[in-house]
Design a protein around this motif. Structure first.
Motif, PDB file in Angstrom:
ATOM      1  N   GLY A 114       0.848  -1.179   0.000  1.00  0.00           N
ATOM      2  CA  GLY A 114       0.000   0.000   0.000  1.00  0.00           C
ATOM      3  C   GLY A 114       0.879   1.222   0.000  1.00  0.00           C
ATOM      4  N   VAL A 115       0.273   2.372  -0.165  1.00  0.00           N
ATOM      5  CA  VAL A 115       1.015   3.623  -0.163  1.00  0.00           C
ATOM      6  C   VAL A 115       0.555   4.451   1.024  1.00  0.00           C
ATOM      7  N   PHE A 116       1.520   4.923   1.807  1.00  0.00           N
ATOM      8  CA  PHE A 116       1.211   5.783   2.935  1.00  0.00           C
ATOM      9  C   PHE A 116       0.900   7.190   2.456  1.00  0.00           C
ATOM     10  N   HIS A 117      -0.050   7.806   3.155  1.00  0.00           N
ATOM     11  CA  HIS A 117      -0.436   9.179   2.872  1.00  0.00           C
ATOM     12  C   HIS A 117      -0.209  10.021   4.124  1.00  0.00           C
ATOM     13  N   SER A 118      -0.223  11.305   3.948  1.00  0.00           N
ATOM     14  CA  SER A 118      -0.048  12.213   5.064  1.00  0.00           C
ATOM     15  C   SER A 118      -1.063  11.905   6.169  1.00  0.00           C
ATOM     16  N   LYS A 119      -0.593  11.893   7.398  1.00  0.00           N
ATOM     17  CA  LYS A 119      -1.382  11.656   8.615  1.00  0.00           C
ATOM     18  C   LYS A 119      -1.740  10.197   8.849  1.00  0.00           C
ATOM     19  N   ASP A 120      -1.264   9.270   8.009  1.00  0.00           N
ATOM     20  CA  ASP A 120      -1.456   7.837   8.274  1.00  0.00           C
ATOM     21  C   ASP A 120      -0.633   7.439   9.489  1.00  0.00           C
ATOM     22  N   ILE A 121      -1.166   6.509  10.257  1.00  0.00           N
ATOM     23  CA  ILE A 121      -0.460   5.986  11.428  1.00  0.00           C
ATOM     24  C   ILE A 121      -0.524   4.459  11.362  1.00  0.00           C
ATOM     25  N   LEU A 122       0.648   3.829  11.445  1.00  0.00           N
ATOM     26  CA  LEU A 122       0.731   2.368  11.483  1.00  0.00           C
ATOM     27  C   LEU A 122       1.176   1.961  12.872  1.00  0.00           C
ATOM     28  N   VAL A 123       0.403   1.069  13.500  1.00  0.00           N
ATOM     29  CA  VAL A 123       0.709   0.597  14.844  1.00  0.00           C
ATOM     30  C   VAL A 123       0.953  -0.908  14.792  1.00  0.00           C
ATOM     31  N   CYS A 124       2.192  -1.300  15.092  1.00  0.00           N
ATOM     32  CA  CYS A 124       2.563  -2.722  15.184  1.00  0.00           C
ATOM     33  C   CYS A 124       2.768  -3.027  16.662  1.00  0.00           C
ATOM     34  N   TYR A 125       2.340  -4.195  17.086  1.00  0.00           N
ATOM     35  CA  TYR A 125       2.445  -4.519  18.508  1.00  0.00           C
ATOM     36  C   TYR A 125       2.410  -6.028  18.703  1.00  0.00           C
ATOM     37  N   SER A 126       2.813  -6.443  19.883  1.00  0.00           N
ATOM     38  CA  SER A 126       2.735  -7.855  20.235  1.00  0.00           C
ATOM     39  C   SER A 126       1.423  -8.112  20.980  1.00  0.00           C
ATOM     40  N   ASP A 127       1.100  -9.380  21.148  1.00  0.00           N
ATOM     41  CA  ASP A 127      -0.121  -9.719  21.878  1.00  0.00           C
ATOM     42  C   ASP A 127      -0.030  -9.320  23.351  1.00  0.00           C
ATOM     43  N   GLY A 128       1.167  -8.949  23.798  1.00  0.00           N
ATOM     44  CA  GLY A 128       1.318  -8.432  25.155  1.00  0.00           C
ATOM     45  C   GLY A 128       0.563  -7.134  25.364  1.00  0.00           C
ATOM     46  N   LEU A 129       0.227  -6.453  24.276  1.00  0.00           N
ATOM     47  CA  LEU A 129      -0.605  -5.241  24.371  1.00  0.00           C
ATOM     48  C   LEU A 129      -2.079  -5.599  24.243  1.00  0.00           C
ATOM     49  N   SER A 130      -2.453  -6.258  23.162  1.00  0.00           N
ATOM     50  CA  SER A 130      -3.876  -6.515  22.898  1.00  0.00           C
ATOM     51  C   SER A 130      -4.494  -7.514  23.884  1.00  0.00           C
TER      52      SER A 130
END
Length: 188
Positions: A114-130
């Motif tokens: 995909g292509v990122f656009h201005s103001k996009d936010i990508l959040v990667c996390y482990s299951d320790g968060l969710s």
């Protein structure tokens, strides 16, 4: 070009730490000699199948970002799907890929982009968060992650990451049972 990897080994303690250390070295070596992410996942999976115990596996998400064009190419190997938050659009889960690594020798992996656009936010996390639980047994969950990111959208990536960590810590109190990994990418 930038690449980032978020991964989680099965289990806890020293055996899991050793598995993750080995996986990190394996992945770094493979990605340096092969730019095809699907191929890297396939090879890493095969090596883990051959060299780990039957109950050991790794979930992993890897993405390559071309900072000039904003194009992101990723593969998700059974990891908690990162969330792409784009203003005015539904949250997109980056789940394309395949199974966890180290279990199925014939596993195949697929990539998406995909292509990122201005103001996009990508959040990667482990299951320790969710999957972090409150003392009452309630999971922190994806919805709380999204709410926290939206509430802190105007912060820099570091601020969003800190807000997620702080909200999670407040939610679980002294009840944390798993490690916590959070990576936030924000397009300015």
């Amino acid at each position: 070009h930038y690449g980032f990897l978020v991964a989680d080994a099965s289990g806890n303690g020293v055996p899991s730490a050793l598995l993750m250390t080995g996986f990190r070295a394996l992945f770094r070596g493979l990605i340096k000699i092969d730019i095809n992410i699907r191929s890297v996942f396939r090879n890493a999976n095969q090596q883990l199948v051959e060299s780990t115990a039957a109950h050991q596996f790794v979930s992993a998400f890897y993405a390559a970002l071309d900072a000039t064009t904003g194009r992101l190419i990723y593969v998700n190997g059974g990891h908690v799907p990162p969330l792409l938050l784009r203003p005015g659009q539904p949250v997109r889960k980056l789940e394309m890929g395949g199974p966890v690594l180290g279990v199925l020798s014939a596993a195949s992996y697929h990539e998406d982009s995909g292509v990122f656009h201005s103001k996009d936010i990508l959040v990667c996390y482990s299951d320790g968060l969710s999957e972090a639980e409150s003392p009452g047994g309630e999971a922190f969950g994806e919805e709380k992650i999204i709410q926290t990111v939206e509430k802190n959208r105007d912060q820099p990536a570091e601020g969003i990451c800190a807000a997620l960590r702080d909200e999670s810590e407040e939610f679980v109190g002294s009840n944390r049972r798993d490690d916590l990994t959070i990576c936030v990418l924000k397009v300015l």
